[in-house]
Write an enzyme that holds these catalytic residues in place. Structure first.
Site, PDB file in Angstrom:
ATOM      1  N   ASP A  28      52.949  -7.392  28.811  1.00 25.04           N
ATOM      2  CA  ASP A  28      53.063  -6.168  28.625  1.00 25.04           C
ATOM      3  C   ASP A  28      53.192  -5.602  28.157  1.00 25.04           C
ATOM      4  O   ASP A  28      53.906  -5.874  26.609  1.00 25.04           O
ATOM      5  CB  ASP A  28      54.079  -5.948  29.808  1.00 25.04           C
ATOM      6  CG  ASP A  28      53.337  -6.300  30.960  1.00 25.04           C
ATOM      7  OD1 ASP A  28      52.428  -6.278  32.076  1.00 25.04           O
ATOM      8  OD2 ASP A  28      54.363  -6.643  32.398  1.00 25.04           O
ATOM      9  N   TYR A  37      57.177 -19.398  28.738  1.00 24.05           N
ATOM     10  CA  TYR A  37      57.588 -17.957  28.721  1.00 24.05           C
ATOM     11  C   TYR A  37      59.418 -18.588  28.571  1.00 24.05           C
ATOM     12  O   TYR A  37      59.963 -18.916  29.065  1.00 24.05           O
ATOM     13  CB  TYR A  37      58.024 -16.606  29.627  1.00 24.05           C
ATOM     14  CG  TYR A  37      56.653 -16.339  29.947  1.00 24.05           C
ATOM     15  CD1 TYR A  37      55.859 -15.435  29.164  1.00 24.05           C
ATOM     16  CD2 TYR A  37      54.834 -16.584  31.037  1.00 24.05           C
ATOM     17  CE1 TYR A  37      54.790 -14.261  29.559  1.00 24.05           C
ATOM     18  CE2 TYR A  37      54.411 -15.839  30.870  1.00 24.05           C
ATOM     19  CZ  TYR A  37      53.991 -15.391  30.138  1.00 24.05           C
ATOM     20  OH  TYR A  37      52.700 -14.282  30.114  1.00 24.05           O
TER      21      TYR A  37
END
Length: 274
Positions: free
Chosen positions: A60, A124
């Site tokens: 994002d 991540y």
């Protein structure tokens, strides 16, 4: 005679602060995606057919990538040989200047290979700077590269998440929940109730971790595919660890997550003190 297109897998990294995310957007927007710049650079290779990057992992706005991946097909004019990997890396990086986007590695792959669907897992990292009482205490070179919630001594912590895939904003919700529990704003029992509801709209919006601390660290493929990320900076300096400062109830919370996550799409969570 026109040669068939050659498929490549590329690994790339970027600072996401100035982009709307990694995916392509309309060029008339004030902020566009990383993919816009990748495909603009690729058109300088003068292909017969416009080059499309098929990106493995969405990020994002404001989220960074130490190593994302994509595949692309390049069809050159008659008589022109396929680019070798080094030529492709150098050419793309030259045309990406001065954007904070870099191609790390490139590999020729079969036409059946797909960067997204062939991936086995994604990893991540979320970076936390604990102990700041005011935004001005964040080191200037760490601006937009971490989250600094109040509490604890001044020190960096990094939380690692690994899974085949992730839901929308899943990592940011999990980190936000960890911090909220540590700060006493939520309890493990409250998180258990939210998981049982199975409605993301029930998650408190003020408990969402901001995008600035989130990094896509790597995308992993089958051993039969001879590829690697190729980035040895922050990736290899991140250490695993066993507890977060000031988060006395995180062990209970992680046990709740382990019980609630479906087995076929479970996430492993590890955290380390830097």
């Amino acid at each position: 005679m026109i040669s068939p297109p050659t498929r490549y897998l590329v690994f790339f990294q970027y600072f996401g602060t100035k982009y709307s995310g990694v995916m392509e957007t309309s060029n008339d927007q004030s902020m566009v995606g990383v993919q816009n710049y990748l495909e603009k650079a690729a058109q300088n290779l003068k292909p017969i057919v416009p080059i499309k990057f098929h990106i493995s992992s969405r990020t994002d706005a404001g989220v960074h990538a130490l190593c994302n991946s994509a595949h692309l097909d390049i069809q050159r004019p008659p008589g022109k040989p396929a680019f070798n990997e080094k030529q492709l890396i150098c050419s793309l990086n030259y045309h990406l200047k001065p954007e904070p986007i870099r191609i790390l590695n490139a590999y020729r792959v079969t036409n059946s290979f797909h960067a997204r669907f062939s991936a086995l897992s994604r990893t991540y990292i979320y970076r936390l700077l604990m102990g700041c009482t005011h935004y001005s205490e964040i080191p200037v070179f760490e601006k937009d590269l971490c989250w600094a919630p109040a509490g604890g001594g001044l020190e960096f912590w990094e939380v690692k998440f690994r899974s085949r895939s992730f839901l929308y904003r899943q990592v940011r919700r999990m980190v936000g929940a960890l911090v909220a529990v540590g700060q006493g704003k939520l309890t493990p029992h409250h998180i258990k109730e939210l998981l049982e509801i199975k409605d993301s709209r029930a998650f408190p919006p003020n408990a969402m971790a901001p995008p600035s601390g989130l990094f896509l660290k790597s995308v992993e493929y089958d051993e039969a595919v001879p590829v690697k990320c190729g980035y040895k900076g922050l990736c290899t300096s991140l250490q695993t660890f066993s507890r977060l400062p000031c988060l006395s109830q995180t062990t209970d919370l992680l046990q709740i997550w382990t019980l609630q996550l479906p087995q076929e799409n479970s996430s492993s969570v590890r955290y380390s003190h830097v």
